[in-house]
Structures are given as structure tokens and as C-alpha cells.
Write a protein that holds these residues in place. Structure first.
Motif, PDB file in Angstrom:
ATOM      1  N   SER A  67       6.139  17.709  40.933  1.00  0.00           N
ATOM      2  CA  SER A  67       6.579  16.455  40.311  1.00  0.00           C
ATOM      3  C   SER A  67       5.487  15.416  40.406  1.00  0.00           C
ATOM      4  O   SER A  67       4.556  15.524  41.198  1.00  0.00           O
ATOM      5  CB  SER A  67       7.861  15.950  40.989  1.00  0.00           C
ATOM      6  OG  SER A  67       7.621  15.730  42.360  1.00  0.00           O
ATOM      7  N   GLY A  68       5.609  14.401  39.579  1.00  0.00           N
ATOM      8  CA  GLY A  68       4.684  13.273  39.574  1.00  0.00           C
ATOM      9  C   GLY A  68       5.284  12.131  40.369  1.00  0.00           C
ATOM     10  O   GLY A  68       6.146  12.332  41.218  1.00  0.00           O
ATOM     11  N   GLY A  69       4.814  10.945  40.061  1.00  0.00           N
ATOM     12  CA  GLY A  69       5.302   9.786  40.783  1.00  0.00           C
ATOM     13  C   GLY A  69       5.455   8.594  39.868  1.00  0.00           C
ATOM     14  O   GLY A  69       5.292   8.720  38.653  1.00  0.00           O
ATOM     15  N   PRO A  70       5.716   7.442  40.463  1.00  0.00           N
ATOM     16  CA  PRO A  70       5.965   6.249  39.654  1.00  0.00           C
ATOM     17  C   PRO A  70       4.747   5.787  38.849  1.00  0.00           C
ATOM     18  O   PRO A  70       4.892   5.224  37.775  1.00  0.00           O
ATOM     19  CB  PRO A  70       6.379   5.195  40.685  1.00  0.00           C
ATOM     20  CG  PRO A  70       5.846   5.695  41.990  1.00  0.00           C
ATOM     21  CD  PRO A  70       5.820   7.189  41.889  1.00  0.00           C
ATOM     22  N   GLU A  71       3.539   6.075  39.351  1.00  0.00           N
ATOM     23  CA  GLU A  71       2.351   5.575  38.671  1.00  0.00           C
ATOM     24  C   GLU A  71       1.686   6.587  37.750  1.00  0.00           C
ATOM     25  O   GLU A  71       0.824   6.224  36.951  1.00  0.00           O
ATOM     26  CB  GLU A  71       1.325   5.021  39.679  1.00  0.00           C
ATOM     27  CG  GLU A  71       0.725   6.047  40.625  1.00  0.00           C
ATOM     28  CD  GLU A  71       1.489   6.257  41.919  1.00  0.00           C
ATOM     29  OE1 GLU A  71       0.835   6.667  42.885  1.00  0.00           O
ATOM     30  OE2 GLU A  71       2.697   6.042  41.987  1.00  0.00           O
ATOM     31  N   ALA A  72       2.074   7.859  37.853  1.00  0.00           N
ATOM     32  CA  ALA A  72       1.387   8.872  37.039  1.00  0.00           C
ATOM     33  C   ALA A  72       2.204  10.159  36.980  1.00  0.00           C
ATOM     34  O   ALA A  72       2.919  10.490  37.920  1.00  0.00           O
ATOM     35  CB  ALA A  72       0.012   9.156  37.627  1.00  0.00           C
ATOM     36  N   PRO A  73       2.033  10.928  35.905  1.00  0.00           N
ATOM     37  CA  PRO A  73       2.741  12.206  35.790  1.00  0.00           C
ATOM     38  C   PRO A  73       2.066  13.305  36.610  1.00  0.00           C
ATOM     39  O   PRO A  73       0.910  13.172  37.023  1.00  0.00           O
ATOM     40  CB  PRO A  73       2.656  12.517  34.294  1.00  0.00           C
ATOM     41  CG  PRO A  73       1.421  11.825  33.832  1.00  0.00           C
ATOM     42  CD  PRO A  73       1.300  10.594  34.679  1.00  0.00           C
ATOM     43  N   VAL A  74       2.797  14.392  36.820  1.00  0.00           N
ATOM     44  CA  VAL A  74       2.253  15.548  37.510  1.00  0.00           C
ATOM     45  C   VAL A  74       0.977  16.011  36.793  1.00  0.00           C
ATOM     46  O   VAL A  74       0.885  15.952  35.573  1.00  0.00           O
ATOM     47  CB  VAL A  74       3.296  16.681  37.608  1.00  0.00           C
ATOM     48  CG1 VAL A  74       3.659  17.221  36.253  1.00  0.00           C
ATOM     49  CG2 VAL A  74       2.806  17.802  38.502  1.00  0.00           C
ATOM     50  N   GLY A  75      -0.011  16.425  37.568  1.00  0.00           N
ATOM     51  CA  GLY A  75      -1.294  16.852  37.014  1.00  0.00           C
ATOM     52  C   GLY A  75      -2.324  15.742  36.969  1.00  0.00           C
ATOM     53  O   GLY A  75      -3.484  15.985  36.678  1.00  0.00           O
ATOM     54  N   THR A  76      -1.913  14.518  37.275  1.00  0.00           N
ATOM     55  CA  THR A  76      -2.859  13.399  37.342  1.00  0.00           C
ATOM     56  C   THR A  76      -3.522  13.422  38.710  1.00  0.00           C
ATOM     57  O   THR A  76      -2.854  13.328  39.742  1.00  0.00           O
ATOM     58  CB  THR A  76      -2.147  12.045  37.139  1.00  0.00           C
ATOM     59  OG1 THR A  76      -1.470  12.066  35.888  1.00  0.00           O
ATOM     60  CG2 THR A  76      -3.146  10.901  37.185  1.00  0.00           C
ATOM     61  N   ILE A  77      -4.842  13.592  38.715  1.00  0.00           N
ATOM     62  CA  ILE A  77      -5.597  13.685  39.966  1.00  0.00           C
ATOM     63  C   ILE A  77      -6.886  12.894  39.801  1.00  0.00           C
ATOM     64  O   ILE A  77      -7.555  12.991  38.770  1.00  0.00           O
ATOM     65  CB  ILE A  77      -5.909  15.158  40.318  1.00  0.00           C
ATOM     66  CG1 ILE A  77      -4.606  15.951  40.496  1.00  0.00           C
ATOM     67  CG2 ILE A  77      -6.789  15.245  41.563  1.00  0.00           C
ATOM     68  CD1 ILE A  77      -4.791  17.448  40.663  1.00  0.00           C
ATOM     69  N   PHE A  78      -7.223  12.112  40.812  1.00  0.00           N
ATOM     70  CA  PHE A  78      -8.472  11.355  40.820  1.00  0.00           C
ATOM     71  C   PHE A  78      -9.414  11.972  41.847  1.00  0.00           C
ATOM     72  O   PHE A  78      -9.016  12.217  42.987  1.00  0.00           O
ATOM     73  CB  PHE A  78      -8.217   9.883  41.155  1.00  0.00           C
ATOM     74  CG  PHE A  78      -7.509   9.145  40.056  1.00  0.00           C
ATOM     75  CD1 PHE A  78      -8.228   8.521  39.049  1.00  0.00           C
ATOM     76  CD2 PHE A  78      -6.125   9.094  40.024  1.00  0.00           C
ATOM     77  CE1 PHE A  78      -7.572   7.854  38.027  1.00  0.00           C
ATOM     78  CE2 PHE A  78      -5.462   8.430  39.003  1.00  0.00           C
ATOM     79  CZ  PHE A  78      -6.188   7.811  38.004  1.00  0.00           C
ATOM     80  N   VAL A  79     -10.652  12.207  41.415  1.00  0.00           N
ATOM     81  CA  VAL A  79     -11.686  12.792  42.270  1.00  0.00           C
ATOM     82  C   VAL A  79     -12.817  11.780  42.378  1.00  0.00           C
ATOM     83  O   VAL A  79     -13.338  11.312  41.357  1.00  0.00           O
ATOM     84  CB  VAL A  79     -12.222  14.111  41.673  1.00  0.00           C
ATOM     85  CG1 VAL A  79     -13.278  14.721  42.581  1.00  0.00           C
ATOM     86  CG2 VAL A  79     -11.092  15.094  41.415  1.00  0.00           C
ATOM     87  N   ALA A  80     -13.194  11.439  43.598  1.00  0.00           N
ATOM     88  CA  ALA A  80     -14.272  10.481  43.846  1.00  0.00           C
ATOM     89  C   ALA A  80     -15.371  11.160  44.654  1.00  0.00           C
ATOM     90  O   ALA A  80     -15.084  11.856  45.632  1.00  0.00           O
ATOM     91  CB  ALA A  80     -13.742   9.269  44.598  1.00  0.00           C
ATOM     92  N   VAL A  81     -16.618  10.949  44.231  1.00  0.00           N
ATOM     93  CA  VAL A  81     -17.769  11.538  44.921  1.00  0.00           C
ATOM     94  C   VAL A  81     -18.900  10.521  44.919  1.00  0.00           C
ATOM     95  O   VAL A  81     -19.172   9.893  43.895  1.00  0.00           O
ATOM     96  CB  VAL A  81     -18.246  12.829  44.221  1.00  0.00           C
ATOM     97  CG1 VAL A  81     -19.547  13.342  44.833  1.00  0.00           C
ATOM     98  CG2 VAL A  81     -17.171  13.900  44.279  1.00  0.00           C
ATOM     99  N   GLY A  82     -19.576  10.380  46.049  1.00  0.00           N
ATOM    100  CA  GLY A  82     -20.729   9.503  46.059  1.00  0.00           C
ATOM    101  C   GLY A  82     -21.211   9.155  47.444  1.00  0.00           C
ATOM    102  O   GLY A  82     -20.882   9.812  48.438  1.00  0.00           O
TER     103      GLY A  82
END
Length: 167
Positions: A108-123
Motif C-alpha cells: 500500500s501507499g500512503g497519504p502523500e504518495a501511491p505505492v511504488g513511489t520511492i525517492f533515492v538520494a545519493v551524494g
């Protein structure tokens, strides 16, 4: 771990060895899979400082220094939180490069985004890139895609920062 992930991990290993740099992770929905891919190679202890799996928001704040106000305002699944998690990994684990992942792998997703929404940060402390992944291919595939994307982003960054032919 699939063959593509293994090959990228080997290439990352080479860059980190040659550049004398270190990397750490801050993972939520990938639950340590990025750390496992990096640490799977012999000699990883020379460049892999460690990882924090902060699934719960209170741990994102406590262990990574993500501001509680940011978590409340933007939600845990956001570009801003992914960036803050990477910054926290760099600072708290005293490393050159940080990788962070936060998202809804499913079912399941959440209040701010649907399932499959993923943020990747690199640096690094100086510059962190964040990518948003969208699309639900099922929990296992969503996690695998996020893991592979994180490793690819790190490899791209290392290639830009330390071209092997110019040492």
C-alpha cells in the motif's frame, strides 16, 4: 542479488578503493538491501562505513537527524526527507558518500504518495542528487528497482568525481 546488482557493486568497489573514499547508507523501504550489495564484496570494510535501516519516522529523526517538522510537513516519502536522510548518513556515519532511500514499496501507499513511489538520494556533503521512482511492479520488484537505482546513481557519481583514466 541479481547479476546486474553484483556487477555494479564490483565497479563501485573499484572506484571506492582507488579514490580512498567511503560510503554509508540510510535505508527505509529497501531495509538494508543496498548495504548488503555493497558489503557483499571482499574488502568492503575498507570503504563501507555502515548503514542505518530507519523504517520508522522516529528513527529517521533520532538516528539520522531528519527534522521532525520536515517529516510532519512533507511526509516520510518525499524528496526532502530522502535528502535529509542522505545528509544524516554522511554526518552521523562520518563518510564521504551517502545513499538514502525512502518510499512505499507496497502493498500500500500512503497519504502523500501511491505505492511504488520511492525517492533515492545519493551524494556528498557538498551535493546530493535525488531521483523519484514511480510505478508499482509489486513489493519485491519495487525494492529491487530502488536498490539498483541507488547503486547506479552512486556509480555515476563516482565516475564523474574520479575518472579512472585520469589518476
Amino acid at each position: 542479488m541479481n547479476i546486474q546488482t553484483k556487477l555494479i557493486s564490483r565497479e563501485i568497489s573499484e572506484y571506492l578503493w582507488r579514490s580512498n573514499q567511503t560510503v554509508s547508507t540510510a535505508e527505509s523501504c529497501t531495509a538494508g538491501k543496498i548495504s548488503a550489495a555493497i558489503a557483499a564484496l571482499p574488502g568492503a570494510s575498507t570503504y563501507f562505513r555502515g548503514g542505518i535501516v530507519a523504517y520508522a519516522n522516529d528513527l529517521k529523526a533520532l538516528l539520522l537527524g531528519v527534522p521532525t517538522a520536515l517529516l510532519e510537513e512533507k511526509g516520510a516519502v518525499s524528496e526532502e526527507v530522502a535528502r535529509a536522510m542522505a545528509e544524516g548518513a554522511i554526518e552521523h556515519l562520518q563518510t564521504h558518500y551517502g545513499i538514502a532511500v525512502t518510499g512505499y514499496a507496497g502493498p500500500s501507499g500512503g497519504p502523500e504518495a501511491p505505492v511504488g513511489t520511492i525517492f533515492v538520494a545519493v551524494g556528498t556533503a557538498e551535493r546530493i542528487e535525488v531521483r523519484e521512482l514511480k510505478g508499482d511492479d509489486g513489493r519485491e520488484e519495487n525494492v529491487a528497482r530502488a536498490t539498483l537505482t541507488a547503486l547506479q546513481m552512486l556509480l555515476e557519481r563516482l565516475k564523474n568525481d574520479f575518472p579512472l583514466g585520469e589518476e
